[in-house]
Design a protein around this motif. Structure first.
Motif, PDB file in Angstrom:
ATOM      1  N   TYR A  89      26.120  17.356 -40.637  1.00 31.43           N
ATOM      2  CA  TYR A  89      24.736  18.173 -40.939  1.00 31.43           C
ATOM      3  C   TYR A  89      23.644  17.105 -40.950  1.00 31.43           C
ATOM      4  O   TYR A  89      22.464  17.389 -40.835  1.00 31.43           O
ATOM      5  N   GLY A  90      24.056  15.830 -41.238  1.00 30.56           N
ATOM      6  CA  GLY A  90      23.076  14.744 -41.325  1.00 30.56           C
ATOM      7  C   GLY A  90      22.415  14.695 -39.885  1.00 30.56           C
ATOM      8  O   GLY A  90      21.312  14.332 -39.698  1.00 30.56           O
ATOM      9  N   ARG A  91      23.302  14.556 -38.814  1.00 32.09           N
ATOM     10  CA  ARG A  91      22.751  14.287 -37.399  1.00 32.09           C
ATOM     11  C   ARG A  91      22.013  15.716 -37.235  1.00 32.09           C
ATOM     12  O   ARG A  91      20.741  15.497 -36.228  1.00 32.09           O
ATOM     13  N   LEU A  92      22.294  16.990 -37.737  1.00 30.13           N
ATOM     14  CA  LEU A  92      21.578  18.000 -37.392  1.00 30.13           C
ATOM     15  C   LEU A  92      19.925  17.765 -37.824  1.00 30.13           C
ATOM     16  O   LEU A  92      19.230  17.898 -37.192  1.00 30.13           O
ATOM     17  N   LEU A  93      20.088  17.500 -39.198  1.00 28.40           N
ATOM     18  CA  LEU A  93      18.620  17.049 -39.783  1.00 28.40           C
ATOM     19  C   LEU A  93      17.858  16.304 -38.972  1.00 28.40           C
ATOM     20  O   LEU A  93      16.798  16.159 -38.873  1.00 28.40           O
ATOM     21  N   MET A  94      18.646  15.003 -38.698  1.00 32.07           N
ATOM     22  CA  MET A  94      17.813  13.888 -37.922  1.00 32.07           C
ATOM     23  C   MET A  94      17.255  14.657 -36.418  1.00 32.07           C
ATOM     24  O   MET A  94      15.982  14.138 -36.095  1.00 32.07           O
ATOM     25  N   LEU A  95      18.135  15.403 -35.930  1.00 32.52           N
ATOM     26  CA  LEU A  95      17.595  15.822 -34.722  1.00 32.52           C
ATOM     27  C   LEU A  95      16.649  16.978 -34.637  1.00 32.52           C
ATOM     28  O   LEU A  95      15.677  17.098 -33.673  1.00 32.52           O
ATOM     29  N   THR A  96      16.566  17.761 -35.707  1.00 28.66           N
ATOM     30  CA  THR A  96      15.609  18.934 -35.819  1.00 28.66           C
ATOM     31  C   THR A  96      14.359  18.579 -36.546  1.00 28.66           C
ATOM     32  O   THR A  96      13.427  19.327 -36.497  1.00 28.66           O
ATOM     33  N   HIS A  97      14.319  17.344 -37.112  1.00 27.78           N
ATOM     34  CA  HIS A  97      12.872  16.972 -37.762  1.00 27.78           C
ATOM     35  C   HIS A  97      12.660  15.576 -37.335  1.00 27.78           C
ATOM     36  O   HIS A  97      12.626  14.492 -38.157  1.00 27.78           O
ATOM     37  N   PRO A  98      12.216  15.394 -36.020  1.00 27.86           N
ATOM     38  CA  PRO A  98      11.766  14.214 -35.540  1.00 27.86           C
ATOM     39  C   PRO A  98      10.545  13.457 -35.974  1.00 27.86           C
ATOM     40  O   PRO A  98      10.215  12.544 -35.528  1.00 27.86           O
ATOM     41  N   ASP A  99       9.814  14.341 -36.868  1.00 27.75           N
ATOM     42  CA  ASP A  99       8.744  13.655 -37.272  1.00 27.75           C
ATOM     43  C   ASP A  99       8.573  12.952 -38.631  1.00 27.75           C
ATOM     44  O   ASP A  99       7.512  12.679 -39.422  1.00 27.75           O
ATOM     45  N   THR A 100      10.063  12.797 -39.119  1.00 27.30           N
ATOM     46  CA  THR A 100      10.102  11.680 -40.123  1.00 27.30           C
ATOM     47  C   THR A 100      11.437  11.077 -39.998  1.00 27.30           C
ATOM     48  O   THR A 100      12.484  11.585 -39.456  1.00 27.30           O
ATOM     49  N   ASP A 101      11.459   9.668 -40.491  1.00 28.29           N
ATOM     50  CA  ASP A 101      12.503   9.030 -40.519  1.00 28.29           C
ATOM     51  C   ASP A 101      12.912   8.687 -41.989  1.00 28.29           C
ATOM     52  O   ASP A 101      13.574   7.595 -42.255  1.00 28.29           O
ATOM     53  N   ASP A 102      12.506   9.399 -42.904  1.00 27.63           N
ATOM     54  CA  ASP A 102      12.678   9.009 -44.185  1.00 27.63           C
ATOM     55  C   ASP A 102      13.862   9.789 -44.666  1.00 27.63           C
ATOM     56  O   ASP A 102      14.183  10.930 -44.821  1.00 27.63           O
ATOM     57  N   GLY A 338       4.592  22.939 -32.781  1.00 27.57           N
ATOM     58  CA  GLY A 338       5.263  21.764 -32.077  1.00 27.57           C
ATOM     59  C   GLY A 338       6.686  21.370 -32.957  1.00 27.57           C
ATOM     60  O   GLY A 338       7.656  21.016 -32.430  1.00 27.57           O
ATOM     61  N   ALA A 339       6.599  21.356 -34.200  1.00 25.80           N
ATOM     62  CA  ALA A 339       7.895  21.268 -35.205  1.00 25.80           C
ATOM     63  C   ALA A 339       8.909  22.355 -34.786  1.00 25.80           C
ATOM     64  O   ALA A 339       9.958  22.010 -35.027  1.00 25.80           O
ATOM     65  N   LEU A 340       8.514  23.550 -34.789  1.00 19.88           N
ATOM     66  CA  LEU A 340       9.389  24.474 -34.513  1.00 19.88           C
ATOM     67  C   LEU A 340      10.094  24.287 -33.102  1.00 19.88           C
ATOM     68  O   LEU A 340      11.223  24.596 -32.905  1.00 19.88           O
ATOM     69  N   TRP A 341       9.030  23.936 -32.162  1.00 19.65           N
ATOM     70  CA  TRP A 341       9.604  23.652 -30.791  1.00 19.65           C
ATOM     71  C   TRP A 341      10.702  22.622 -30.965  1.00 19.65           C
ATOM     72  O   TRP A 341      11.840  22.718 -30.245  1.00 19.65           O
ATOM     73  N   ALA A 342      10.306  21.275 -31.653  1.00 17.14           N
ATOM     74  CA  ALA A 342      11.256  20.378 -31.808  1.00 17.14           C
ATOM     75  C   ALA A 342      12.650  20.757 -32.285  1.00 17.14           C
ATOM     76  O   ALA A 342      13.629  20.384 -31.953  1.00 17.14           O
ATOM     77  N   TRP A 343      12.527  21.523 -33.464  1.00 13.39           N
ATOM     78  CA  TRP A 343      13.738  22.112 -34.032  1.00 13.39           C
ATOM     79  C   TRP A 343      14.654  22.788 -33.254  1.00 13.39           C
ATOM     80  O   TRP A 343      15.788  22.652 -33.239  1.00 13.39           O
ATOM     81  N   LEU A 344      14.217  23.814 -32.233  1.00 10.52           N
ATOM     82  CA  LEU A 344      14.923  24.367 -31.453  1.00 10.52           C
ATOM     83  C   LEU A 344      15.818  23.442 -30.688  1.00 10.52           C
ATOM     84  O   LEU A 344      16.895  23.723 -30.195  1.00 10.52           O
ATOM     85  N   GLY A 345      15.183  22.405 -29.893  1.00 14.29           N
ATOM     86  CA  GLY A 345      15.590  21.387 -29.129  1.00 14.29           C
ATOM     87  C   GLY A 345      16.657  20.573 -29.959  1.00 14.29           C
ATOM     88  O   GLY A 345      17.798  20.322 -29.498  1.00 14.29           O
TER      89      GLY A 345
END
Length: 360
Positions: A89-102, A338-345
């Motif tokens: 699930y950590g990978r899932l969060l990293m992939l779906t929220h590309p606008d933060t690296d925190d 745009g964040a929703l679109w990134a989340w889908l990808g």
């Protein structure tokens, strides 16, 4: 952060579609293949979806390692922690929220997602196995109470609190929502509570079908899946990005329509990827291909393709809705879309690789 900038730019209209060149669909006509953990390949129908905007394995591992340690502390997935780790699930969060690296911010959302998955894996799985499905409603009611604590009279508050502490899933939900406080406003937290309530309502409806021994019509299943979706995860995209979409904008009919299109599309992708696993399960499973096959009298392969087609229609509908809204909605709304679109990808990339959906 190039990925964030790509997701946040205004959506062009016309043949270029939603997003910038970094987020274009590319060649969506090719079927997707997934490699199961045990080897071999299985084919998934064509899925129209954006590519993921970033892949940072080190960040994903860090979030996942922290998440597994948290799950162990709160008591969810006892005896199944290694399988929980492998779901990544950590990978899932990293992939779906590309606008933060925190990693701290991503972990806060990951804990909520894991607690929501735990409701499904602990309570709904028990109901699906035929072990007193009538218990699911009260369990879900108390799960909602864990995230929006009941204010009981003094003589009953102690017993209530004791049970909230004792039951691992309720404990995880309560602590996960509390852990979001540094990253959310009150309005964003309240939004999340409301979306989780809808999720639990959808789960409860499935228990009703199990008790009655019935399969819903396809339209009824889809209406339920709108509730029982990734909508609580999507509700956090602005908080994860460090901004807030105002409540009156989030709740406006046009924005709500686009958000629900994205949410339903995200969970129909889940149905496509989990169909192979659920078709071999004991008892009745409620999955879009299964419901389509029962209603249409078609083969499993045709039902799977029809499910993929419905997913693709919804993604295109969201793409059109978001492009139109971005013309007049302002920079914050454009960033949210745009964040929703990134989340889908990111969601698609995770489903294609996670052992949760790709074990033989």
């Amino acid at each position: 952060m190039a990925a964030f900038e790509a997701a946040a730019r205004p959506f062009p209209t016309g043949p270029t579609g939603l997003g910038t060149s970094a987020a274009r669909i590319g060649s969506p006509r090719r079927p997707v293949t997934a490699t199961p953990a045990g080897g071999g390949r299985r084919s998934v129908p064509e899925l129209y979806c954006p590519p993921h905007l970033r892949d940072d394995p080190a960040l994903g591992r860090e979030v996942n390692d922290r998440l597994v340690r948290w799950a162990e502390r709160v008591g969810i997935y006892a005896g199944r922690l290694e399988r929980f780790r492998q779901a990544d699930y950590g990978r899932l969060l990293m992939l779906t929220h590309p606008d933060t690296d925190d990693p701290d911010r991503l972990l806060a959302a990951a804990r909520c997602m894991a607690a929501e998955f735990a409701v499904d894996d602990h309570f709904c799985e028990e109901a699906a196995g035929g072990d007193h499905p009538e218990r699911l409603g009260p369990q879900l009611m108390l799960a909602q109470s864990a995230i929006d604590p009941a204010q009981l009279p003094r003589g009953h508050a102690e017993a209530y609190q004791r049970e909230m502490d004792r039951q691992p899933v309720w404990n995880a939900l309560r602590r996960a929502v509390q852990g979001l406080a540094p990253y959310t406003t009150g309005a964003q937290l309240n939004r999340l509570r409301q979306e989780i309530a809808g999720l639990f309502l959808g789960m409860d409806a499935e228990a009703g079908w199990r008790i009655g021994g019935t399969l819903p019509a396809v339209w009824e299943y889809l209406a339920n899946r709108q509730l029982n979706s990734f909508l609580p995860c999507l509700a956090l995209v602005d908080a994860m990005g460090g901004y807030e979409l105002p409540a009156q904008v989030y709740g406006s009919p046009e924005v709500r329509r686009a958000t629900l299109q994205a949410a339903l599309a995200s969970v129909l992708l889940n149905d496509v990827y989990s169909a192979h696993k659920e078709s071999g399960a004991q008892g009745v499973e409620y999955n879009l291909p299964i419901v389509i096959a029962a209603e249409a009298g078609c083969s499993g392969a045709e039902a799977l393709q029809r499910a993929a087609d419905l997913h693709n229609e919804l993604v295109r509908s969201f793409e059109a809705s978001a492009a139109e809204l971005s013309l007049t909605g302002g920079p914050v709304l454009t960033r949210y879309l745009g964040a929703l679109w990134a989340w889908l990808g990111g969601n698609k990339e995770w489903h294609a690789s996670s052992p949760r959906y790709n074990q033989p």
